[in-house]
Design an enzyme around this catalytic site. Structure first.
Site, PDB file in Angstrom:
ATOM      1  N   ASP A 113       4.612  25.814 117.530  1.00 45.00           N
ATOM      2  CA  ASP A 113       3.753  26.029 118.686  1.00 45.00           C
ATOM      3  C   ASP A 113       4.385  25.426 119.933  1.00 45.00           C
ATOM      4  O   ASP A 113       4.305  25.992 121.002  1.00 45.00           O
ATOM      5  CB  ASP A 113       2.365  25.409 118.459  1.00 45.00           C
ATOM      6  N   PRO A 133      23.749  46.115 121.545  1.00 47.59           N
ATOM      7  CA  PRO A 133      23.795  45.363 122.817  1.00 47.59           C
ATOM      8  C   PRO A 133      23.106  46.117 123.962  1.00 47.59           C
ATOM      9  O   PRO A 133      22.825  45.531 124.989  1.00 47.59           O
ATOM     10  CB  PRO A 133      25.300  45.228 123.104  1.00 47.59           C
ATOM     11  N   ARG A 150       9.737  33.398 109.826  1.00 45.80           N
ATOM     12  CA  ARG A 150       9.249  32.027 110.026  1.00 45.80           C
ATOM     13  C   ARG A 150       7.969  31.964 110.834  1.00 45.80           C
ATOM     14  O   ARG A 150       7.330  30.926 110.902  1.00 45.80           O
ATOM     15  CB  ARG A 150      10.346  31.124 110.597  1.00 45.80           C
ATOM     16  N   GLU A 208      31.941  52.472 116.268  1.00 44.65           N
ATOM     17  CA  GLU A 208      31.654  52.411 117.714  1.00 44.65           C
ATOM     18  C   GLU A 208      30.194  52.702 118.010  1.00 44.65           C
ATOM     19  O   GLU A 208      29.787  52.762 119.163  1.00 44.65           O
ATOM     20  CB  GLU A 208      32.571  53.362 118.486  1.00 44.65           C
TER      21      GLU A 208
HETATM   22  C1  9WO Z   1      32.667  48.911 119.761  1.00 49.60           C
HETATM   23  C2  9WO Z   1      33.573  49.298 120.686  1.00 49.60           C
HETATM   24  C3  9WO Z   1      34.927  49.495 120.621  1.00 49.60           C
HETATM   25  C4  9WO Z   1      35.604  49.910 121.765  1.00 49.60           C
HETATM   26  C5  9WO Z   1      34.910  50.077 122.956  1.00 49.60           C
HETATM   27  C6  9WO Z   1      33.546  49.853 123.000  1.00 49.60           C
HETATM   28  C7  9WO Z   1      32.896  49.461 121.877  1.00 49.60           C
HETATM   29  N1  9WO Z   1      31.623  49.204 121.666  1.00 49.60           N
HETATM   30  C8  9WO Z   1      31.480  48.901 120.412  1.00 49.60           C
HETATM   31  C9  9WO Z   1      30.197  48.619 119.894  1.00 49.60           C
HETATM   32  O1  9WO Z   1      29.266  48.372 120.656  1.00 49.60           O
HETATM   33  N2  9WO Z   1      30.068  48.658 118.552  1.00 49.60           N
HETATM   34  C10 9WO Z   1      28.807  48.445 117.991  1.00 49.60           C
HETATM   35  C11 9WO Z   1      28.948  47.421 116.886  1.00 49.60           C
HETATM   36  C12 9WO Z   1      28.194  49.675 117.474  1.00 49.60           C
HETATM   37  C13 9WO Z   1      26.798  49.358 117.005  1.00 49.60           C
HETATM   38  C14 9WO Z   1      26.788  48.167 116.065  1.00 49.60           C
HETATM   39  N3  9WO Z   1      27.598  47.118 116.579  1.00 49.60           N
HETATM   40  C15 9WO Z   1      27.035  46.078 117.222  1.00 49.60           C
HETATM   41  C16 9WO Z   1      25.712  45.737 117.301  1.00 49.60           C
HETATM   42  N4  9WO Z   1      27.720  45.199 117.921  1.00 49.60           N
HETATM   43  N5  9WO Z   1      26.879  44.325 118.487  1.00 49.60           N
HETATM   44  C17 9WO Z   1      25.651  44.615 118.116  1.00 49.60           C
HETATM   45  C18 9WO Z   1      24.515  43.900 118.574  1.00 49.60           C
HETATM   46  C19 9WO Z   1      23.262  44.193 118.082  1.00 49.60           C
HETATM   47  C20 9WO Z   1      22.173  43.490 118.585  1.00 49.60           C
HETATM   48  N6  9WO Z   1      22.332  42.532 119.506  1.00 49.60           N
HETATM   49  C21 9WO Z   1      23.569  42.239 119.993  1.00 49.60           C
HETATM   50  C22 9WO Z   1      24.676  42.911 119.527  1.00 49.60           C
END
Ligand code: 9WO
Length: 246
Positions: free
Chosen positions: A170, A90, A155, A117
């Site tokens: 397109d 994220p 795709r 995490e």
């Molecule tokens: C878990 C967590 C728990 C307690 C407090 C903060 C916290 N952050 C996270 C967290 O971000 N975990 C991630 C889970 C670790 C990396 C992989 N994870 C993930 C990737 N969640 N969301 C994505 C992601 C990837 C690409 N685009 C949007 C979301």
């Protein structure tokens, strides 16, 4: 194009990618997909991939070395052409249709899916070229995000979609939301298919679809219209849509 996914859940990637458009592209060898499990690159008898965070706090962090070794094996499996290592999180750059269409030029895309995490920051900074996000929300791991990226890029590759769909594509790349679609039956209770779609007049149909695409974008995603130059014709159609709303 070659995709490599570094993940603790490799079957999640191979299973999901084996369906539909991505499955067909793999069968037809337009893309290849390999998975690399950091657990296979551990040295201890417990195959430890995670550890407690420095500084304390809840949860676990993925260790540097198994990720580093898994990425290096993925790199060795590819040719010496353009490679990119991307960590999905994220915190990454939000992906757009434009970024994905540029990624089509890369010959090997190594996608890293984190769990727990997150991963040791030194892996992101030393081993990854970019960090991408598929949206402003947290999911339980990067696998679903990696699948989104694989699907969206596949795709776009030549020969993956038929001619019909490429033309439709397109019209998406021009940055508007899609127009509404209808199929049989012509009437569902009091809801009929718009008359113009039954008219057989293709110029009228094209205009109606463009007007709907513009109108829906204006209603639902005005941000997409902000940095877009509409043609005189498109401006006229959008004005028409707006006047019909009132
Ligand atoms: C878990 C967590 C728990 C307690 C407090 C903060 C916290 N952050 C996270 C967290 O971000 N975990 C991630 C889970 C670790 C990396 C992989 N994870 C993930 C990737 N969640 N969301 C994505 C992601 C990837 C690409 N685009 C949007 C979301």
């Amino acid at each position: 194009m070659r995709f490599d996914v570094v993940t603790l859940f490799p079957e999640m990637i191979t299973a999901a990618a084996s369906y539909g458009v991505t499955g067909r592209a793999i069968e037809r060898e337009i893309v290849s997909l390999s998975v690399w499990n950091p657990r296979d690159y551990t040295g201890d008898k417990h195959k430890t991939v995670d550890d407690r965070p420095y500084g304390g706090g809840p949860g676990m962090v993925m260790k540097y070395q198994p990720l580093h070794d898994a990425v290096n094996q993925a790199k060795l499996a590819g040719s010496k052409d353009t490679k990119k290592v991307v960590y999905l999180s994220p915190q990454g750059k939000p992906i757009t249709q434009r970024l994905l269409s540029e990624a089509c030029q890369i010959s090997q895309l190594i996608l890293v899916a984190g769990r727990y995490e997150g991963v040791d920051e030194r892996f992101v900074n030393r081993d990854c070229d970019e960090e991408w996000s598929v949206g402003d929300y947290v999911i339980s791991g990067g696998e679903l995000a990696a699948l989104v990226v694989i699907d969206a890029i596949t795709r776009l590759l030549p020969g993956v979609l038929g001619h019909e769909q490429s033309a439709q594509q397109d019209s998406h790349i021009n940055g508007l939301l899609d127009y509404p679609h209808f199929t049989r039956p012509e009437q569902i209770e009091d809801y009929s298919v718009p008359q113009v779609l039954l008219s057989g007049n293709h110029a009228d149909i094209d205009n109606w679809r463009m007007k709907q695409a513009l109108g829906r974008t204006w209603q639902r995603r005005p941000d997409l219209l902000k940095n877009k130059n509409l043609s005189a014709e498109q401006n006229y159609l959008l004005q028409q849509f707006k006047s019909e709303v009132e």
